[in-house]
Design a protein around this motif. Structure first.
Motif, short mmCIF file in Angstrom:
data_model
loop_
_atom_site.label_atom_id
_atom_site.label_comp_id
_atom_site.label_asym_id
_atom_site.label_seq_id
_atom_site.Cartn_x
_atom_site.Cartn_y
_atom_site.Cartn_z
N LEU A 112 10.20 88.81 13.52
CA LEU A 112 12.42 88.96 14.22
C LEU A 112 12.30 89.12 12.81
CD1 LEU A 112 13.73 89.34 17.05
CD2 LEU A 112 13.90 86.14 16.17
N ALA A 113 12.32 88.95 12.01
CA ALA A 113 13.49 89.38 10.65
C ALA A 113 13.32 90.75 10.37
CB ALA A 113 12.64 88.28 9.72
N GLU A 114 12.08 90.55 10.70
CA GLU A 114 11.49 92.27 10.21
C GLU A 114 12.27 93.30 10.76
OE1 GLU A 114 7.80 95.27 8.18
OE2 GLU A 114 7.41 93.53 9.56
N GLU A 115 12.40 92.58 12.45
CA GLU A 115 13.48 93.43 13.63
C GLU A 115 14.38 93.68 13.18
OE1 GLU A 115 13.36 93.21 18.27
OE2 GLU A 115 10.73 92.36 17.31
N THR A 116 15.01 92.83 12.83
CA THR A 116 16.14 93.41 13.27
C THR A 116 17.15 92.93 11.66
OG1 THR A 116 16.62 90.59 13.02
CG2 THR A 116 16.31 91.37 15.34
N GLY A 117 15.68 92.87 10.74
CA GLY A 117 17.09 92.83 9.10
C GLY A 117 17.46 91.71 8.26
N ALA A 118 17.11 91.05 9.68
CA ALA A 118 18.12 89.61 8.48
C ALA A 118 16.59 89.32 7.55
CB ALA A 118 17.77 88.61 10.40
N GLN A 119 17.41 88.76 6.85
CA GLN A 119 17.26 88.23 5.43
C GLN A 119 17.04 86.86 5.12
OE1 GLN A 119 16.08 90.42 3.11
NE2 GLN A 119 16.88 92.20 4.63
N GLU A 120 17.59 85.96 6.11
CA GLU A 120 17.26 84.25 6.13
C GLU A 120 17.11 83.69 7.08
OE1 GLU A 120 20.50 83.98 2.61
OE2 GLU A 120 21.11 82.79 4.00
N VAL A 121 16.76 82.55 7.55
CA VAL A 121 16.27 81.64 8.43
C VAL A 121 17.61 80.51 8.20
CG1 VAL A 121 14.80 80.52 10.51
CG2 VAL A 121 14.12 82.83 9.75
N HIS A 122 17.77 80.38 9.21
CA HIS A 122 18.79 78.09 8.97
C HIS A 122 18.07 77.58 10.23
CE1 HIS A 122 21.55 79.53 5.51
NE2 HIS A 122 21.40 80.54 6.02
N ALA A 123 18.33 76.63 9.76
CA ALA A 123 17.10 75.28 10.26
C ALA A 123 17.45 73.70 9.79
CB ALA A 123 15.57 75.55 11.23
N LEU A 124 16.74 72.86 11.25
CA LEU A 124 17.87 72.06 10.62
C LEU A 124 16.07 71.48 10.36
CD1 LEU A 124 19.77 69.98 13.32
CD2 LEU A 124 20.53 71.01 10.79
N HIS A 125 16.35 70.44 9.53
CA HIS A 125 14.80 69.77 8.87
C HIS A 125 14.72 69.11 9.93
CE1 HIS A 125 14.33 70.02 3.88
NE2 HIS A 125 15.49 69.87 4.49
N HIS A 126 12.78 69.26 10.15
CA HIS A 126 12.01 68.74 10.93
C HIS A 126 10.78 67.83 10.64
CE1 HIS A 126 14.64 70.65 13.90
NE2 HIS A 126 13.96 70.03 15.47
N TYR A 127 10.46 66.75 10.41
CA TYR A 127 9.50 66.08 10.01
C TYR A 127 8.62 65.35 10.60
CZ TYR A 127 13.75 64.90 6.99
OH TYR A 127 14.53 65.55 6.27
N GLU A 128 8.16 66.18 12.18
CA GLU A 128 6.92 66.24 12.40
C GLU A 128 5.64 66.72 11.43
OE1 GLU A 128 9.85 65.21 15.88
OE2 GLU A 128 9.16 66.68 14.13
N PRO A 129 4.47 66.78 11.63
CA PRO A 129 3.33 67.54 10.52
C PRO A 129 3.75 68.52 10.75
CG PRO A 129 2.53 65.54 11.67
CD PRO A 129 3.46 65.14 11.77
N TRP A 130 3.55 68.69 12.36
CA TRP A 130 3.14 70.44 12.48
C TRP A 130 4.23 71.30 11.77
CZ3 TRP A 130 3.20 66.61 15.91
CH2 TRP A 130 4.09 65.88 16.26
N TRP A 131 5.74 70.33 12.36
CA TRP A 131 6.91 71.27 12.18
C TRP A 131 7.07 71.77 10.60
CZ3 TRP A 131 7.31 74.25 15.00
CH2 TRP A 131 7.67 74.34 16.95
N ARG A 132 6.60 70.64 9.30
CA ARG A 132 6.30 70.76 7.94
C ARG A 132 5.68 71.75 7.95
NH1 ARG A 132 5.42 65.31 5.25
NH2 ARG A 132 6.39 66.01 3.33
#
Length: 457
Positions: free
Chosen positions: A86-106
């Motif tokens: 999606l970043a390549e498609e839209t030209g986005a350089q950054e992704v912002h998110a909240l920390h998650h601590y489940e092992p799969w999200w880490r």
């Protein structure tokens, strides 16, 4: 127009007090995204009740974003891969998110950070998990000293308002249709009770908090009474991040009375995250060494007992009421959860993981950390847990906490019994359509203690 910034939503489905959204909005155009990722969690993909909630919450989030001139983009697949594409498609350089601590999200965060700039923010807990440590800098394993240390850092920062504006990108990328994800049950539609009880989404969370704030000072007196339920009902809203714990804290902290007990339970939620940060496999592996060698029952008889427990047909009214409430509403009263969990583990000698997985599928607040920590607490296998030999007596618990009307609501076969009879109907008063107990309490207790003695050698 500057390059857009992607905001990656997961269990933080709100606009208020959402640090990732606030920071991205301050930079320029924003592309809010939710990725339906069943591959990264693998066997921890969301259960049926959680998927129902997610559908409704995403509807609410999209509507709130549209009020700001934005919208929610829906994509399906492996999160790190989908977001990079999606970043390549839209030209986005950054992704912002909240920390998650489940092992799969880490793991997903690490994979995404290897592909592009990932900016992680805090905001789903009272304090960042891992930041509350002993004087030696070690993480806490026991709740009480953890809560004491966490409480010294309270209150949390004041919650921030939703962004005044959310700038749209010059062109919106393609989005899936939410209905195509088929998150809602249809054949059969078993969600009627959940629709009647819950209002998923940020507005529903705020409404729930307002209702609880008026009763928060009486929390201690009512939290254990299933017939006069004084719990907050905020757990699914907190789990899906429709409201921040900081907002909850600031709304009720000055209520007086016994609100401190409730704040301690918010602290337990933080504690559970700190546990899975130390022990990522806590949902499937007993923390105490040697506990996984315990001789749990198996075979046809155990499977039949497990099915009776799931269906609310154990012959123990308080247990059956809780299990039927769970199936109908996706939720169970906290005191009854403890009773039902103890019954499965110690009366039926069925592995705690079987119960944890059932709750994972049927609870609308099925949180990996809290679910695992609570089940290991009940089993006596956790890093902070009651002893296995402490066996809850469901019949006396039912009477002690005045569960008669609760039983009448969820076990209608018993509705005509008196308060004196309903907790433990005698053979002469037990309706023919209500099952006899799977096992007598005394016999269950003796069997459990014998199994524990054999395990200890």
């Amino acid at each position: 127009m500057p390059s857009p910034v992607i905001v990656w939503f997961r269990r933080d489905l709100r606009l208020s007090d959402q640090a990732a959204l606030a920071e991205a909005s301050a930079q320029g155009p924003v592309i809010p995204v939710y990725v339906m990722d069943d591959e990264t969690p693998r066997h921890r993909r969301m259960g049926g009740a959680s998927r129902w909630w997610l559908h409704r919450s995403l509807e609410s989030l999209d509507a709130a974003l549209r009020e700001k001139g934005s919208r929610l983009i829906l994509r399906r697949g492996v999160s790190a891969q989908v977001l990079a594409e999606l970043a390549e498609e839209t030209g986005a350089q950054e992704v912002h998110a909240l920390h998650h601590y489940e092992p799969w999200w880490r793991n997903a965060e690490k994979a995404l950070a290897a592909k592009l700039t990932l900016c992680l923010h805090h905001g789903n807990y009272l304090a960042p998990p891992g930041s509350v440590t002993t004087g030696a800098g070690n993480p806490y394993k026991i709740y009480t000293p953890f809560w004491r240390a966490l409480n010294e850092r309270m209150p949390p920062p004041e919650p921030t308002p939703r962004p005044h504006t959310i700038t749209a990108p010059a062109q919106w990328p393609r989005s899936d249709a939410l209905a195509d994800w088929k998150l809602l049950p249809s054949r059969p539609d078993w969600a009627g009770g959940m629709r009647a009880m819950w209002q998923p989404g940020e507005a529903g969370a705020a409404k729930c908090l307002r209702a609880f704030a008026d009763a928060a000072s009486r929390y201690e007196a009512r939290r254990n009474l299933p017939s006069d339920d004084g719990t907050s009902f905020l757990s699914p809203h907190l789990h899906f991040g429709e409201i921040s714990p900081a907002r909850v804290w600031h709304a009720v902290a000055d209520a007086g009375g016994s609100v401190g007990t409730f704040l301690g339970e918010l602290g337990w939620r933080d504690y559970a995250q700190n546990v899975i940060l130390q022990f990522p496999d806590y949902g499937g592996k007993s923390a105490k060494e040697g506990f996984d060698a315990f001789a749990w029952r198996s075979g046809k008889a155990a499977a039949a007992d497990m099915a009776a427990w799931q269906q609310g047909r154990t012959g123990y009214p308080i247990v059956d009421a809780g299990m039927r409430q769970l199936w109908h509403t996706g939720w169970m009263h906290n005191r009854v959860r403890m009773i039902a969990a103890s019954f499965l583990i110690k009366h039926l000698l069925i592995d705690w993981r079987e119960g944890e997985r059932w709750f994972w599928d049927t609870l609308v607040d099925a949180d990996y950390a809290s679910n695992a920590v609570n089940w290991q607490w009940s089993a006596g296998s956790g890093v902070d847990a009651q002893m296995f030999v402490r066996i809850m007596a469901p019949l006396s618990q039912s009477e002690k906490f005045d569960a008669a009307d609760y039983i009448r609501q969820w076990v209608p076969e018993l509705a005509g019994l008196s308060d004196a009879d309903i907790h433990d109907p005698s053979p002469g008063r037990r309706p023919k359509d209500y099952p006899v107990p799977l096992i007598d309490h005394k016999a269950a207790r003796e069997r459990a203690l014998a199994a524990w003695s054999d395990h200890r050698g």
